[in-house]
Design an enzyme around this catalytic site. Structure first.
Site, PDB file in Angstrom:
ATOM      1  N   GLY A 184      -7.580  -6.540   0.598  1.00 33.58           N
ATOM      2  CA  GLY A 184      -8.048  -5.155   0.539  1.00 33.58           C
ATOM      3  C   GLY A 184      -9.556  -5.134   0.415  1.00 33.58           C
ATOM      4  O   GLY A 184     -10.241  -6.062   0.854  1.00 33.58           O
ATOM      5  N   GLU A 230      -8.658 -11.698  -0.188  1.00 36.42           N
ATOM      6  CA  GLU A 230      -9.070 -11.574   1.207  1.00 36.42           C
ATOM      7  C   GLU A 230      -9.647 -10.170   1.324  1.00 36.42           C
ATOM      8  O   GLU A 230      -8.921  -9.186   1.346  1.00 36.42           O
ATOM      9  CB  GLU A 230      -7.839 -11.803   2.094  1.00 36.42           C
ATOM     10  CG  GLU A 230      -8.196 -12.307   3.462  1.00 36.42           C
ATOM     11  CD  GLU A 230      -8.439 -11.141   4.384  1.00 36.42           C
ATOM     12  OE1 GLU A 230      -9.604 -10.685   4.435  1.00 36.42           O
ATOM     13  OE2 GLU A 230      -7.491 -10.674   5.013  1.00 36.42           O
ATOM     14  N   ALA A 251       0.850  -1.197   0.000  1.00 30.33           N
ATOM     15  CA  ALA A 251       0.000   0.000   0.000  1.00 30.33           C
ATOM     16  C   ALA A 251       0.887   1.249   0.000  1.00 30.33           C
ATOM     17  O   ALA A 251       1.943   1.274   0.643  1.00 30.33           O
ATOM     18  CB  ALA A 251      -0.902   0.001   1.224  1.00 30.33           C
TER      19      ALA A 251
HETATM   20  P1  ADP Z   1      -8.151  -0.110   1.764  1.00 29.94           P
HETATM   21  O1  ADP Z   1      -9.491   0.457   2.049  1.00 29.94           O
HETATM   22  O2  ADP Z   1      -7.665  -1.108   2.737  1.00 29.94           O
HETATM   23  O3  ADP Z   1      -7.140   0.913   1.394  1.00 29.94           O
HETATM   24  P2  ADP Z   1      -8.113  -0.863  -0.986  1.00 29.94           P
HETATM   25  O4  ADP Z   1      -8.742  -2.048  -1.605  1.00 29.94           O
HETATM   26  O5  ADP Z   1      -8.496   0.470  -1.494  1.00 29.94           O
HETATM   27  O6  ADP Z   1      -8.419  -1.024   0.530  1.00 29.94           O
HETATM   28  O7  ADP Z   1      -6.544  -0.970  -1.048  1.00 29.94           O
HETATM   29  C1  ADP Z   1      -5.826  -2.157  -0.839  1.00 29.94           C
HETATM   30  C2  ADP Z   1      -4.626  -2.158  -1.749  1.00 29.94           C
HETATM   31  O8  ADP Z   1      -5.062  -2.167  -3.099  1.00 29.94           O
HETATM   32  C3  ADP Z   1      -3.741  -0.934  -1.602  1.00 29.94           C
HETATM   33  O9  ADP Z   1      -2.401  -1.329  -1.752  1.00 29.94           O
HETATM   34  C4  ADP Z   1      -4.170  -0.070  -2.768  1.00 29.94           C
HETATM   35  O10 ADP Z   1      -3.145   0.797  -3.193  1.00 29.94           O
HETATM   36  C5  ADP Z   1      -4.436  -1.129  -3.813  1.00 29.94           C
HETATM   37  N1  ADP Z   1      -5.331  -0.710  -4.908  1.00 29.94           N
HETATM   38  C6  ADP Z   1      -6.286   0.258  -4.897  1.00 29.94           C
HETATM   39  N2  ADP Z   1      -6.870   0.347  -6.108  1.00 29.94           N
HETATM   40  C7  ADP Z   1      -6.295  -0.577  -6.913  1.00 29.94           C
HETATM   41  C8  ADP Z   1      -6.453  -0.978  -8.279  1.00 29.94           C
HETATM   42  N3  ADP Z   1      -7.350  -0.412  -9.092  1.00 29.94           N
HETATM   43  N4  ADP Z   1      -5.653  -1.970  -8.759  1.00 29.94           N
HETATM   44  C9  ADP Z   1      -4.750  -2.550  -7.952  1.00 29.94           C
HETATM   45  N5  ADP Z   1      -4.544  -2.225  -6.669  1.00 29.94           N
HETATM   46  C10 ADP Z   1      -5.306  -1.257  -6.146  1.00 29.94           C
END
Ligand code: ADP
Length: 481
Positions: free
Chosen positions: A232, A254, A180
């Site tokens: 995420g 997950e 992240a």
């Molecule tokens: P949280 O609410 O825990 O931040 P997210 O699902 O938004 O949950 O984020 C979890 C991870 O997924 C983070 O590392 C974020 O940068 C990444 N992420 C967010 N959007 C995308 C995307 N479109 N493709 C791949 N990874 C993503």
């Protein structure tokens, strides 16, 4: 940030066993005071492609080693994680905000996965199946899927990576992770230790970046990546699943939860309050297994509400480094706004604020731990994951009613309930639609048990004897003799 070993504070990417600097960088801040912690190399999509190539080149050699050999290297990594736990915890607290004690527990929890899968590396057994014809001999081999691409969240910056990397490496896969953007320092510190442990070049790679989208697209579409593993939100999980569909790419997800926490009339209410504090307020309510809905039977409702309130009043918000602090800041402003929206919507629809319900006088993203009563299932908070320090209390009358309420969710990750009636314990545990159930306990995560969900909470399991399966292909051999 004061570290015993300052060399753990790495700001470059880690690809193919070398540290990668970039002119483009992004900022990592401390959520407790918004101060800058570091500028991190911002890897672009071409760096991801190069890392995938390196991981692909390294994979066959890593898989050819014996399980015992891989186990030995993972064990060294585990030992280094434990030996450096204080520093790793300091890094987690700095970039994510949780109290240092909790951060320390996260490091040991994450290291536990590395220890567990180091042991499992030697036990990836196949099968011999009695033949279906006299001249046939049937065998099942378990083989590593290949290159694994992982995307991880900020709420457990260390453990969410350990939980994926350990089984992948144990069975002979190579691994890339895009941590992240809020918490790359913990991932890079893990890479420093992986390097010291002798994990060969290309086997474990860390790709920090400010923009997750391009990295996600590359991991999902590059044919050299055999599997994507994500922790995420369900929203992003769905995007990745769509992106992986073109190649039928293996996927572990997950995702979000909406955990019910049920207290029956026959429960030990004091124990239920203890469990509620852990299930709700650990990590400031920012875990996917956090209790999101407290369903309390009518006879114990007032007692539970009052006792929970008293405990919540004793929580001490503050900077995670300060002695006695039990609750840190929220990760960012958007997280605070979601909490405020959920509280406002509940109050507008008739809920009462028993405790908290507002931003803390500490400022920034600190929020006062909150208890709401009179919450009903038409409110936003009943249907969405709050991911913050808010305990909404619903009231119910019968077991049938509460099972239906608990299962009335598109999510199915964790559930908790408190009851001293043995028959009820079995009935309810079997009826709940979820992947994990805490019975008379609010803390269920451990590397020795399978972590994962049903419904829109995800696919696959992490940890336990089942945890290797997500990283293995089954090959069936039919031999005519
Ligand atoms: P949280 O609410 O825990 O931040 P997210 O699902 O938004 O949950 O984020 C979890 C991870 O997924 C983070 O590392 C974020 O940068 C990444 N992420 C967010 N959007 C995308 C995307 N479109 N493709 C791949 N990874 C993503």
């Amino acid at each position: 940030m004061k570290l015993n070993d300052p060399s753990l504070l790495e700001t470059r990417g880690y690809v193919n066993g070398t540290w990668l600097s970039k002119t483009e960088t992004f900022r990592v801040t401390d959520p407790a005071n918004n101060e800058q912690l570091a500028q991190i190399a911002d890897l672009d999509r071409s760096d991801v492609v190069a890392a995938i190539e390196a991981a692909c080149d390294a994979q066959a050699g890593w898989a050819r080693r014996t399980g015992k050999d891989r186990a030995g290297i993972l064990r060294k990594w585990f030992n280094l994680m434990v030996a450096n736990a204080d520093d790793l915890a300091t890094i987690v607290t700095a970039e994510m905000g949780k109290p240092w004690r909790e951060a320390h527990a996260e490091i040991l929890y994450g290291a536990g996965y590395i220890e567990w899968f180091a042991e499992e590396a030697k036990r990836v057994y196949g099968d011999v199946i009695p033949g279906h014809q006299p001249d046939k001999r049937l065998f099942v081999l378990k083989q590593p899927v290949g290159v694994v691409g992982a995307i991880t969240p900020w709420n457990f910056p260390n453990a969410m990576i350990a939980r994926k990397a350990a089984p992948a490496l144990a069975v002979g896969c190579t691994f890339l992770v895009r941590p992240a953007e809020q918490t790359p320092l913990s991932a890079l510190a893990m890479a420093v230790l992986a390097d010291r442990a002798g994990i060969p070049a290309g086997v474990f790679n860390v790709l920090p970046s400010s923009d997750p989208v391009g990295h996600g697209q590359e991991l999902c579409s590059n044919p050299k990546v055999a599997k994507v593993s994500f922790t995420g939100s369900t929203r992003v999980g769905k995007i990745l699943m769509r992106q992986c569909s073109d190649m039928i790419k293996k996927l572990s997800l997950e995702l979000g939860g909406n955990a019910p926490f049920i207290v029956f009339n026959d429960a030990d209410v004091d124990a239920a309050v203890e469990g509620a504090m852990i299930a709700k307020f650990r990590n400031n309510g920012q875990t996917c297994v956090c209790a999101n809905r407290f369903l309390v039977q009518s006879r114990v409702y007032d007692e539970f509400a009052q006792k929970l309130r008293e405990k919540v009043q004793r929580l001490t918000p503050g900077n995670g480094y300060d002695q006695g602090v039990t609750i840190g800041p929220m990760i960012d402003e958007a997280a605070v706004r979601k909490v405020e929206t959920h509280i406002m919507d509940a109050v507008d629809n008739g809920a009462k604020i028993l405790e908290g319900g507002r931003r803390s006088e500490l400022g920034g993203t600190f929020f006062t731990p909150t208890v709401l009563t009179g919450v009903t299932s038409d409110m936003l908070i009943a249907n969405e994951e709050t991911f913050g320090p808010v305990a909404p209390l619903f009231q119910f009358e019968t077991e049938a009613e509460v099972i239906s309420l608990a299962n009335d969710s598109e999510f199915g990750l964790a559930a908790y309930f408190y009851s001293c009636d043995l028959s009820r314990v079995w009935r309810v545990a079997e009826a709940l639609e979820c992947g994990m159930v805490g019975v008379n306990t609010g803390l269920i995560s451990t590397e020795v048990a399978p972590f994962g969900g049903v419904k829109q909470s995800g696919l696959g399991r992490e940890g336990s004897k089942y945890g290797c399966d997500d990283y293995l292909n089954i090959k069936y051999l039919c031999v005519e003799v």
